[in-house]
Scaffold this motif. Structure first.
Motif, short mmCIF file in Angstrom:
data_model
loop_
_atom_site.label_atom_id
_atom_site.label_comp_id
_atom_site.label_asym_id
_atom_site.label_seq_id
_atom_site.Cartn_x
_atom_site.Cartn_y
_atom_site.Cartn_z
N ALA A 107 101.66 100.79 22.92
CA ALA A 107 101.88 101.50 24.19
C ALA A 107 100.57 101.75 24.94
CB ALA A 107 102.58 102.83 23.93
N GLY A 108 99.44 101.43 24.34
CA GLY A 108 98.14 101.69 24.95
C GLY A 108 97.23 102.44 24.01
N VAL A 109 96.04 102.76 24.49
CA VAL A 109 95.06 103.46 23.67
C VAL A 109 95.48 104.93 23.54
CG1 VAL A 109 92.65 104.18 23.46
CG2 VAL A 109 93.21 101.91 24.34
N PHE A 110 95.49 105.41 22.31
CA PHE A 110 95.99 106.75 22.03
C PHE A 110 94.95 107.54 21.25
CE2 PHE A 110 98.25 109.80 19.29
CZ PHE A 110 99.00 110.48 20.24
N GLN A 111 94.89 108.85 21.50
CA GLN A 111 93.95 109.71 20.78
C GLN A 111 94.53 111.11 20.59
OE1 GLN A 111 90.03 109.85 22.49
NE2 GLN A 111 89.16 111.02 20.80
N LEU A 112 94.28 111.69 19.41
CA LEU A 112 94.60 113.09 19.16
C LEU A 112 93.40 113.93 19.56
CD1 LEU A 112 96.26 112.86 15.62
CD2 LEU A 112 97.42 113.29 17.80
N VAL A 113 93.62 114.89 20.44
CA VAL A 113 92.55 115.77 20.93
C VAL A 113 92.92 117.20 20.57
CG1 VAL A 113 91.29 116.59 22.95
CG2 VAL A 113 92.04 114.19 22.83
N PRO A 114 92.17 117.86 19.69
CA PRO A 114 92.50 119.24 19.33
C PRO A 114 92.67 120.13 20.54
CG PRO A 114 90.85 118.38 17.83
CD PRO A 114 91.02 117.34 18.92
N VAL A 115 93.67 120.99 20.48
CA VAL A 115 93.99 121.88 21.60
C VAL A 115 92.89 122.90 21.82
CG1 VAL A 115 95.51 123.82 22.22
CG2 VAL A 115 96.50 121.66 21.46
N ARG A 116 92.59 123.17 23.08
CA ARG A 116 91.78 124.31 23.50
C ARG A 116 92.70 125.19 24.35
NH1 ARG A 116 86.87 121.62 26.43
NH2 ARG A 116 86.89 123.65 27.42
N VAL A 117 92.93 126.40 23.88
CA VAL A 117 93.92 127.27 24.53
C VAL A 117 93.61 127.47 26.01
CG1 VAL A 117 94.95 129.57 24.56
CG2 VAL A 117 94.52 128.43 22.38
N GLU A 118 92.34 127.74 26.33
CA GLU A 118 91.99 128.03 27.71
C GLU A 118 92.21 126.83 28.63
OE1 GLU A 118 88.19 126.63 25.69
OE2 GLU A 118 90.00 127.77 25.20
N ARG A 159 94.17 124.52 7.90
CA ARG A 159 95.20 123.71 7.26
C ARG A 159 96.17 123.11 8.27
NH1 ARG A 159 98.05 127.76 3.32
NH2 ARG A 159 95.89 128.42 3.14
N SER A 160 96.12 123.55 9.52
CA SER A 160 96.95 122.98 10.58
C SER A 160 96.12 122.87 11.85
CB SER A 160 98.18 123.86 10.83
OG SER A 160 98.99 123.31 11.86
N VAL A 161 96.20 121.71 12.50
CA VAL A 161 95.43 121.48 13.72
C VAL A 161 96.38 121.08 14.84
CG1 VAL A 161 93.60 120.12 14.81
CG2 VAL A 161 93.42 120.73 12.39
N PRO A 162 96.52 121.92 15.88
CA PRO A 162 97.35 121.55 17.03
C PRO A 162 96.56 120.62 17.95
CG PRO A 162 96.42 123.74 17.37
CD PRO A 162 95.95 123.28 16.02
N CYS A 163 97.21 119.57 18.41
CA CYS A 163 96.53 118.55 19.21
C CYS A 163 97.37 118.12 20.40
CB CYS A 163 96.25 117.30 18.37
SG CYS A 163 95.16 117.50 16.96
N LEU A 164 96.69 117.68 21.45
CA LEU A 164 97.35 116.93 22.51
C LEU A 164 97.29 115.46 22.14
CD1 LEU A 164 96.09 118.50 25.86
CD2 LEU A 164 98.21 118.97 24.63
N PRO A 171 97.35 113.23 28.90
CA PRO A 171 98.03 114.05 27.88
C PRO A 171 99.54 113.95 28.06
CG PRO A 171 96.28 115.30 28.97
CD PRO A 171 96.49 114.06 29.78
N MET A 172 100.24 113.53 26.99
CA MET A 172 101.69 113.29 27.14
C MET A 172 102.50 113.79 25.96
SD MET A 172 101.88 110.78 24.75
CE MET A 172 103.54 110.19 24.99
N SER A 173 101.86 114.39 24.96
CA SER A 173 102.60 114.85 23.78
C SER A 173 101.81 115.94 23.07
CB SER A 173 102.88 113.69 22.83
OG SER A 173 101.69 112.98 22.50
N TYR A 174 102.52 116.70 22.26
CA TYR A 174 101.91 117.77 21.47
C TYR A 174 102.16 117.47 20.00
CZ TYR A 174 101.32 122.32 19.22
OH TYR A 174 100.93 123.34 18.38
N TRP A 175 101.11 117.60 19.18
CA TRP A 175 101.17 117.28 17.76
C TRP A 175 100.63 118.43 16.94
CZ3 TRP A 175 102.36 112.10 16.05
CH2 TRP A 175 102.56 111.18 17.11
#
Length: 280
Positions: A107-118, A159-164, A171-175
């Motif tokens: 589907a294209g180049v994909f990356q997990l980017v850890p969430v920054r709340v702000e 132990r858990s990392v929220p990511c975009l 940004p198209m998904s939450y992990w």
């Protein structure tokens, strides 16, 4: 939660407390009904507490003895304060998700980017309030509801990392990538050390129903196996009612292992094995 392949739902909904570092109700007998139907005999290993979990418990006991000192924190170059996500042995519990880098997918180049709340809270909150997502994630409401869910992970022990999920720069998904063997989920199935869990939701409606769920799940599962040498299995526990989610995992090379009763849902325990990686 997603789709594939089959709807607007989100692929792998979390149970309350799973992947967040928040303990769920463990009043059940610890082994979920349905585990006896596991199809792979290796899944029936005895439950044992991993050494890392024992180390974490020892560390927490020491902290309590010192009057509950605050956990050490580290700052990134951009000024964001993050919890020290390390055990007493100094090992990152998830081997540096933020540094795994971009990967090519169909589907294209994909990356997990850890969430920054702000930075990311408005976007994630909007996704959580989508009726198709709310049915399974149960995090609808104002931004403080989503913020509490994110911060419970970001202020934990790593132990858990929220990511975009960022696809082709968007940004198209939450992990949520989490240590299933150190999570409340471990009370409900025969764990192995370093079992790694995945939760996913596809954000925009336009990205649902196109097969992206299974495509990205396969890519991320491969990424976890590539980056976490100690991990032999990727696990997930989508709600059994979420047919599109279960379908997406199966199309992504996961196998159905058992039905499990979790505090908030009856789930399909699905597993992707390193040993079967090239076969499924």
């Amino acid at each position: 939660m997603s789709p594939t392949d089959a709807s607007a739902h989100a692929v792998s909904t979390p149970m309350t407390g799973v992947g967040t570092g928040i303990c769920s109700d463990t009043s059940e007998d610890g082994v979920a009904r349905g585990v006896g139907r596991v199809t792979d005999s290796e899944d029936t290993l005895d439950l044992r507490l991993p050494q890392e979990l024992l180390a974490l418990l020892d560390a927490r006991g020491a902290d309590a003895g010192r009057g509950g000192e605050r956990r050490a924190q580290e700052c990134r170059g951009d000024g964001t304060v993050l919890p020290a996500s390390r055990t007493s042995t100094g090992n990152d519990l998830l081997d540096g998700v933020g540094g795994w880098g971009p990967i090519p997918t169909p589907a294209g180049v994909f990356q997990l980017v850890p969430v920054r709340v702000e930075r990311d809270l408005p976007l994630v909150c909007r996704w959580m309030n989508d009726p198709a997502v709310t049915e399974f994630w149960e995090l609808a409401g104002p931004q403080n509801v989503t913020a509490a869910h994110l911060r419970s992970q970001l202020s934990g022990d790593g132990r858990s990392v929220p990511c975009l999920g960022v696809l082709e720069g968007t940004p198209m998904s939450y992990w949520e990538i989490y240590r299933a063997d150190l999570d409340p989920l471990a009370h409900h199935y025969p764990i192995r050390p370093h079992d790694t869990g995945i939760h996913l939701l596809i954000g925009a409606v336009t990205n649902r129903g196109r097969g992206l769920g299974s495509t990205l799940l396969r890519a991320v599962a491969d990424l976890v196996l590539d980056q976490r040498a100690a991990c032999t299995r990727i696990v997930a526990e989508p709600d059994l009612r979420n047919i599109s989610s279960v379908t997406a995992f199966l199309r992504a090379g996961f196998r159905f292992s058992a039905e499990v009763d979790l505090p908030a849902k009856r789930a399909a325990l699905v597993i992707r094995d390193r040993s079967l990686r090239d076969l499924l």
